[in-house]
Design an enzyme around this catalytic site. Sequence first.
Site, PDB file in Angstrom:
ATOM      1  N   SER A  48       0.796  -1.223   0.148  1.00  0.00           N
ATOM      2  CA  SER A  48       0.161   0.003   0.128  1.00  0.00           C
ATOM      3  C   SER A  48       0.887   1.275  -0.052  1.00  0.00           C
ATOM      4  O   SER A  48       1.712   1.585  -0.902  1.00  0.00           O
ATOM      5  CB  SER A  48      -0.839   0.007   1.314  1.00  0.00           C
ATOM      6  OG  SER A  48      -1.827   0.988   1.142  1.00  0.00           O
ATOM      7  N   HIS A  49       0.953   2.172   0.982  1.00  0.00           N
ATOM      8  CA  HIS A  49       1.457   3.251   0.981  1.00  0.00           C
ATOM      9  C   HIS A  49       2.843   3.369   1.656  1.00  0.00           C
ATOM     10  O   HIS A  49       3.411   4.197   1.863  1.00  0.00           O
ATOM     11  CB  HIS A  49       0.519   4.280   1.798  1.00  0.00           C
ATOM     12  CG  HIS A  49      -0.025   3.808   3.276  1.00  0.00           C
ATOM     13  ND1 HIS A  49      -1.001   2.844   3.274  1.00  0.00           N
ATOM     14  CD2 HIS A  49       0.619   4.021   4.341  1.00  0.00           C
ATOM     15  CE1 HIS A  49      -0.851   2.290   4.529  1.00  0.00           C
ATOM     16  NE2 HIS A  49      -0.154   3.095   5.249  1.00  0.00           N
TER      17      HIS A  49
ATOM     18  N   ASP B 154      -2.292   6.335  -3.315  1.00  0.00           N
ATOM     19  CA  ASP B 154      -1.309   5.706  -2.730  1.00  0.00           C
ATOM     20  C   ASP B 154      -0.612   4.818  -3.659  1.00  0.00           C
ATOM     21  O   ASP B 154      -0.941   4.559  -4.962  1.00  0.00           O
ATOM     22  CB  ASP B 154      -1.754   5.130  -1.350  1.00  0.00           C
ATOM     23  CG  ASP B 154      -2.647   3.953  -1.538  1.00  0.00           C
ATOM     24  OD1 ASP B 154      -3.487   3.686  -2.707  1.00  0.00           O
ATOM     25  OD2 ASP B 154      -2.617   3.065  -0.797  1.00  0.00           O
TER      26      ASP B 154
ATOM     27  N   ASP C 103      -0.836   1.514  -4.250  1.00  0.00           N
ATOM     28  CA  ASP C 103      -1.672   0.512  -4.888  1.00  0.00           C
ATOM     29  C   ASP C 103      -3.164   0.859  -5.495  1.00  0.00           C
ATOM     30  O   ASP C 103      -3.994   0.121  -5.625  1.00  0.00           O
ATOM     31  CB  ASP C 103      -2.175  -0.831  -3.880  1.00  0.00           C
ATOM     32  CG  ASP C 103      -2.836  -0.522  -2.774  1.00  0.00           C
ATOM     33  OD1 ASP C 103      -2.404   0.527  -2.077  1.00  0.00           O
ATOM     34  OD2 ASP C 103      -3.402  -1.288  -2.311  1.00  0.00           O
TER      35      ASP C 103
ATOM     36  N   ASP D 256      -5.658   2.592  -3.697  1.00  0.00           N
ATOM     37  CA  ASP D 256      -7.167   2.483  -3.051  1.00  0.00           C
ATOM     38  C   ASP D 256      -7.182   3.714  -2.124  1.00  0.00           C
ATOM     39  O   ASP D 256      -8.534   3.831  -1.898  1.00  0.00           O
ATOM     40  CB  ASP D 256      -7.173   1.006  -2.309  1.00  0.00           C
ATOM     41  CG  ASP D 256      -6.182   0.654  -1.236  1.00  0.00           C
ATOM     42  OD1 ASP D 256      -5.240   1.678  -1.045  1.00  0.00           O
ATOM     43  OD2 ASP D 256      -6.049  -0.318  -0.503  1.00  0.00           O
ATOM     44  N   ARG D 257      -6.177   4.295  -1.900  1.00  0.00           N
ATOM     45  CA  ARG D 257      -6.425   5.734  -1.184  1.00  0.00           C
ATOM     46  C   ARG D 257      -6.718   6.789  -1.828  1.00  0.00           C
ATOM     47  O   ARG D 257      -6.305   6.913  -3.069  1.00  0.00           O
ATOM     48  CB  ARG D 257      -5.244   5.954  -0.155  1.00  0.00           C
ATOM     49  CG  ARG D 257      -5.020   4.770   0.964  1.00  0.00           C
ATOM     50  CD  ARG D 257      -3.930   4.916   1.868  1.00  0.00           C
ATOM     51  NE  ARG D 257      -4.014   4.066   2.813  1.00  0.00           N
ATOM     52  CZ  ARG D 257      -3.635   3.959   4.174  1.00  0.00           C
ATOM     53  NH1 ARG D 257      -3.001   5.102   4.622  1.00  0.00           N
ATOM     54  NH2 ARG D 257      -3.593   3.345   4.991  1.00  0.00           N
TER      55      ARG D 257
ATOM     56  N   LYS E 231     -11.480  -0.370  -1.234  1.00  0.00           N
ATOM     57  CA  LYS E 231     -11.736   1.251  -1.157  1.00  0.00           C
ATOM     58  C   LYS E 231     -11.012   1.562  -2.653  1.00  0.00           C
ATOM     59  O   LYS E 231     -10.214   0.922  -3.372  1.00  0.00           O
ATOM     60  CB  LYS E 231     -10.941   1.872  -0.220  1.00  0.00           C
ATOM     61  CG  LYS E 231      -9.549   1.822   0.117  1.00  0.00           C
ATOM     62  CD  LYS E 231      -9.043   1.952   1.462  1.00  0.00           C
ATOM     63  CE  LYS E 231      -7.701   1.734   1.832  1.00  0.00           C
ATOM     64  NZ  LYS E 231      -7.644   0.991   2.875  1.00  0.00           N
TER      65      LYS E 231
HETATM   66  C1  G1P Z   1      -4.390   1.232   8.093  1.00  0.00           C
HETATM   67  C2  G1P Z   1      -5.582   2.327   8.231  1.00  0.00           C
HETATM   68  C3  G1P Z   1      -6.585   1.376   7.988  1.00  0.00           C
HETATM   69  C4  G1P Z   1      -6.627   0.848   6.306  1.00  0.00           C
HETATM   70  C5  G1P Z   1      -5.203   0.079   6.440  1.00  0.00           C
HETATM   71  C6  G1P Z   1      -5.251  -0.434   4.991  1.00  0.00           C
HETATM   72  O1  G1P Z   1      -4.553   0.308   9.074  1.00  0.00           O
HETATM   73  O2  G1P Z   1      -5.898   2.641   9.472  1.00  0.00           O
HETATM   74  O3  G1P Z   1      -7.920   2.426   8.073  1.00  0.00           O
HETATM   75  O4  G1P Z   1      -7.734   0.133   6.200  1.00  0.00           O
HETATM   76  O5  G1P Z   1      -4.043   0.823   7.000  1.00  0.00           O
HETATM   77  O6  G1P Z   1      -4.936   0.601   4.091  1.00  0.00           O
HETATM   78  P1  G1P Z   1      -3.709   0.239  10.276  1.00  0.00           P
HETATM   79  O7  G1P Z   1      -2.063   0.526  10.063  1.00  0.00           O
HETATM   80  O8  G1P Z   1      -4.206   1.507  11.378  1.00  0.00           O
HETATM   81  O9  G1P Z   1      -3.997  -1.141  11.062  1.00  0.00           O
HETATM   82 ZN    ZN Z   2      -3.362   1.237  -0.589  1.00  0.00          ZN
END
Ligand code: G1P
Ligand code: ZN
Length: 544
Positions: free
Chosen positions: A113-114, A278, A280, A282-283, A377
């Site tokens: 992800s990010h 981000d 991948d 989704d954000r 998302k």
């Molecule tokens: C974080 C975000 C959560 C999101 C997840 C995946 O998870 O807080 O809302 O679904 O990334 O993108 P966390 O690191 O808080 O467990």
């Molecule tokens: Zn992501």
Amino acid sequence: MQIKTITTHPYNDQNPGTSGLRKKVKVFQQPGYLENFVQAIFDSLDDLTGKILVLGGDGRYFNRPAIQVIIKMAAANGFGELIIGQGGLLSTPAASHIIRKYNAFGGLILSASHNPGGPDEDFGIKYNVSNGGPAPEKDTNAFYQRSLVIDSYKIASIEDIDLDHIGTHKIDNLSITIIDPVADYAELMQSIFDFNLLKQSISSGYITLLFDAMHAITGPYAKKIFIDILGATPDSVINAEPLEDFGGHHPDPNLAHAQELAERMFGLAPPVFGAASDGDGDRNMITGSNIFVTPSDSLAIMAANAHLIPAYAKGLRGVARSMPTSQAVDRVAAHYNIPCYETPTGWKFFGNLLDAGKITLCGEESFGTGSDHVREKDGLWAVLFWLNLIAIKRQSVTDIVNEHWQKFGRDIYCRHDYEAVEINIANSIVDHLRNQLPTLPRQTFAEYTVKYADEFSYEDSIDGSISSNQGIRIGFENGSRIIFRLSGTGTVGATLRIYLERFEADASKHNQNAQVALATLINLAEQFCEIKKRTGRTEPNVVT
Ligand code: G1P
Ligand code: ZN
């Protein structure tokens, strides 16, 4: 094809977190590490013989070699067809759509992800089920349990597949199709939004836009949709080329990391609309000329205006938000008299509600919004949603936000993250918080009287499953909240997230700075959790 069974030894740390298994690349490169986890997934799934598996990732370092390994393992384990994004690329929402569109059995999405990418950074893998959404907890628990006892994995002796050319490869009973990663997704977006109106608004210059792909997966998607289809100027999409290390940055769409976008949107002569996504895809981060829209507000504004968008013209069946997301969307749901569900953090908890038709729109404070069009998302969907709103309402982002606050009030909100905290200290903070919970209700701190103090537990109304220990909540009589939880996606130490929220009905006070407006709650949070005292830190690493 020749299938080999390779003896392996289990690793004890393959427990998927909020969104799949995320570790440093070097951890994934240990002998058998990736193979064990993939085999643990395959072993936990009911008969996969002859079924379709979707495969793709965000293009980060290790994406390509991992895909070649997974192709060989999927072949050896009996899948009938593999659908893979060209170059090994698929955004998370596009993967979700492709699983649904082609009736796949499931999909493996390679992404952290990010989190940053590169040889010394992060990699991740998650399994999505046939509805296109992240595997539910019962499955991820099964993967983990299997990984603890695994002693062999299966792999086919076949050549590496050419990922860069669209087409189909046949190997015995297996067909491997390399598809355009963007086409199906772009078509889906055109079925949801008013693309003709968007084209007019962009070509007439009414909407000027800037999208920051952060050298991650959305570059090719954004170029196709915004530039090729909607006619935006080529400089509307920046950092559009996916890079294995995201150009050395965190592909995390917030004002700190999407720096170039932030400078333009808060600089001289900014575009009407600015957004970022981000690693991948989704954000999303939504901004306008000199304004940043908090994700919780964005969700509420989308819910309040959804009926203006073609696909949601009939109204919403219901909405859902993760527990730490602000209660702004609850007010919209109450206004329209539709249900609003509160779920634990993580997209997997929305899946059952979406499948059962209980909700149409859902979101999280962590820059995530989505709808029933996929089961993840969806960053670019949210961007198109906002563009479509601006085009229909013919209002600036600032006007849309102010109008919303005037009607519903403002839930002033922010999140403070303390990253890479030593695990023992983080656990002691959580224990310390837990110990205070019974004594807090009815105590008053400044103008805040505690109404409830508990640990969030969720019962899924569709399958009855219970998820406990989902964050510590301290709620006050005036509706304000402080929430504490440990991240389930980090790869170094522990990350403590503190979520702060206060409702302001008075429109003359809506334009306050959130940190100032929340100062008393911020101090109270420290009094409860003692993060600064126990770590010696003076401030959070990230404020969003
Ligand atoms: C974080 C975000 C959560 C999101 C997840 C995946 O998870 O807080 O809302 O679904 O990334 O993108 P966390 O690191 O808080 O467990
Ligand atoms: Zn992501």
